[in-house]
Write a protein that holds these residues in place. Structure first.
Motif, PDB file in Angstrom:
ATOM      1  N   PHE A 127       0.876  -1.163   0.000  1.00 41.07           N
ATOM      2  CA  PHE A 127       0.000   0.000   0.000  1.00 41.07           C
ATOM      3  C   PHE A 127       0.918   1.219   0.000  1.00 41.07           C
ATOM      4  O   PHE A 127       1.656   1.449   0.955  1.00 41.07           O
ATOM      5  CB  PHE A 127      -0.906   0.010   1.233  1.00 41.07           C
ATOM      6  CG  PHE A 127      -1.752  -1.221   1.363  1.00 41.07           C
ATOM      7  CD1 PHE A 127      -2.895  -1.381   0.605  1.00 41.07           C
ATOM      8  CD2 PHE A 127      -1.387  -2.232   2.245  1.00 41.07           C
ATOM      9  CE1 PHE A 127      -3.675  -2.517   0.719  1.00 41.07           C
ATOM     10  CE2 PHE A 127      -2.161  -3.372   2.369  1.00 41.07           C
ATOM     11  CZ  PHE A 127      -3.302  -3.516   1.607  1.00 41.07           C
ATOM     12  N   LYS A 128       0.888   1.999  -1.083  1.00 38.04           N
ATOM     13  CA  LYS A 128       1.796   3.139  -1.245  1.00 38.04           C
ATOM     14  C   LYS A 128       1.156   4.431  -0.746  1.00 38.04           C
ATOM     15  O   LYS A 128      -0.043   4.634  -0.883  1.00 38.04           O
ATOM     16  CB  LYS A 128       2.173   3.313  -2.713  1.00 38.04           C
ATOM     17  CG  LYS A 128       3.009   2.198  -3.260  1.00 38.04           C
ATOM     18  CD  LYS A 128       3.388   2.467  -4.704  1.00 38.04           C
ATOM     19  CE  LYS A 128       4.215   1.335  -5.267  1.00 38.04           C
ATOM     20  NZ  LYS A 128       4.594   1.584  -6.658  1.00 38.04           N
ATOM     21  N   ILE A 133      -3.076  12.617  -2.250  1.00 36.81           N
ATOM     22  CA  ILE A 133      -4.437  12.076  -2.136  1.00 36.81           C
ATOM     23  C   ILE A 133      -4.639  11.547  -0.714  1.00 36.81           C
ATOM     24  O   ILE A 133      -3.898  10.678  -0.259  1.00 36.81           O
ATOM     25  CB  ILE A 133      -4.682  10.938  -3.158  1.00 36.81           C
ATOM     26  CG1 ILE A 133      -4.446  11.436  -4.578  1.00 36.81           C
ATOM     27  CG2 ILE A 133      -6.096  10.381  -3.006  1.00 36.81           C
ATOM     28  CD1 ILE A 133      -4.506  10.344  -5.634  1.00 36.81           C
ATOM     29  N   ASP A 134      -5.642  12.100  -0.029  1.00 41.35           N
ATOM     30  CA  ASP A 134      -5.955  11.645   1.330  1.00 41.35           C
ATOM     31  C   ASP A 134      -6.948  10.491   1.292  1.00 41.35           C
ATOM     32  O   ASP A 134      -7.721  10.343   0.348  1.00 41.35           O
ATOM     33  CB  ASP A 134      -6.564  12.793   2.150  1.00 41.35           C
ATOM     34  CG  ASP A 134      -5.538  13.863   2.489  1.00 41.35           C
ATOM     35  OD1 ASP A 134      -4.347  13.525   2.569  1.00 41.35           O
ATOM     36  OD2 ASP A 134      -5.938  15.029   2.672  1.00 41.35           O
ATOM     37  N   GLY A 135      -6.946   9.697   2.347  1.00 42.92           N
ATOM     38  CA  GLY A 135      -7.958   8.657   2.517  1.00 42.92           C
ATOM     39  C   GLY A 135      -7.699   7.378   1.746  1.00 42.92           C
ATOM     40  O   GLY A 135      -8.587   6.536   1.639  1.00 42.92           O
ATOM     41  N   GLU A 136      -6.507   7.212   1.197  1.00 42.60           N
ATOM     42  CA  GLU A 136      -6.198   5.971   0.498  1.00 42.60           C
ATOM     43  C   GLU A 136      -5.903   4.864   1.519  1.00 42.60           C
ATOM     44  O   GLU A 136      -5.823   5.112   2.727  1.00 42.60           O
ATOM     45  CB  GLU A 136      -5.001   6.162  -0.433  1.00 42.60           C
ATOM     46  CG  GLU A 136      -5.333   7.063  -1.611  1.00 42.60           C
ATOM     47  CD  GLU A 136      -4.260   7.020  -2.664  1.00 42.60           C
ATOM     48  OE1 GLU A 136      -4.634   6.870  -3.823  1.00 42.60           O
ATOM     49  OE2 GLU A 136      -3.059   7.129  -2.332  1.00 42.60           O
ATOM     50  N   ASN A 137      -5.746   3.646   1.033  1.00 46.68           N
ATOM     51  CA  ASN A 137      -5.528   2.509   1.930  1.00 46.68           C
ATOM     52  C   ASN A 137      -4.316   2.697   2.832  1.00 46.68           C
ATOM     53  O   ASN A 137      -4.342   2.321   4.001  1.00 46.68           O
ATOM     54  CB  ASN A 137      -5.399   1.215   1.128  1.00 46.68           C
ATOM     55  CG  ASN A 137      -6.706   0.829   0.482  1.00 46.68           C
ATOM     56  OD1 ASN A 137      -7.776   1.265   0.908  1.00 46.68           O
ATOM     57  ND2 ASN A 137      -6.648   0.018  -0.554  1.00 46.68           N
TER      58      ASN A 137
END
Length: 170
Positions: A127-128, A133-137
């Protein structure tokens, strides 16, 4: 009056006693009762517990030499069966300290696991961090992996054995 009661009881008994038995295309036998109910007979339910278990998880935060931040994840499986496993499918839920699901994922492992041995997790999910971008995995899992406060629940959903036997679970 006695005859009417007898006839009613006899009719009820006959309608319950007679049922139709069918065999499905996958070999299951189902008894269809006249009252609309049914029973599946001879069903063998497979349990992953007797064949494979999730021993632990590779779950770590990593920063590479170019300052790229990632989280690495892969369950570590123990093959409890007498056959070699060549692939597994699994579902994992990452939980916060309150037990709420932060992220749920379906994954697979194509690592060969010999009988009575553990997997190595040489291959893993990444998971990078994307700082734009907020709220990614990555963001969802960061506090859990950094603080070690959450938990991970993994269940095996399918097993492929050497020789081609496939067992679907759940």
């Amino acid at each position: 009056m006695k005859r009417a009661v007898f006839t009613t009881l006899l009719t009820l008994f006959i309608s319950i006693a007679y049922a139709e038995t069918v065999t499905t295309t996958d070999g299951r036998t189902i008894v269809l009762n006249k009252d609309g109910t049914y029973q599946i007979q001879g069903v063998k339910t497979s349990s992953s517990d007797s064949m494979v278990e999730v021993s632990s998880h590779l779950f770590e935060h990593n920063v590479d030499k170019y300052s790229q931040k990632t989280i690495r994840f892969m369950p570590i499986f123990t093959n409890k069966s007498d056959k070699n496993i060549i692939a597994l499918k699994f579902t994992t839920k990452f939980l916060d300290p309150f037990g709420r699901v932060v992220l749920e994922m379906n994954g697979d492992s194509e690592e060969k696991i010999n009988s009575k041995k553990k997997s190595t997790a040489n291959l893993f999910y990444v998971f990078k961090d994307n700082q734009f971008i907020d709220g990614e995995n990555y963001d969802k899992l960061l506090s859990t992996v950094t603080n070690g406060t959450g938990s991970i629940k993994t269940s095996v959903t399918a097993i492929v054995f050497e020789g081609g036997e496939v067992i679907k679970l759940q």
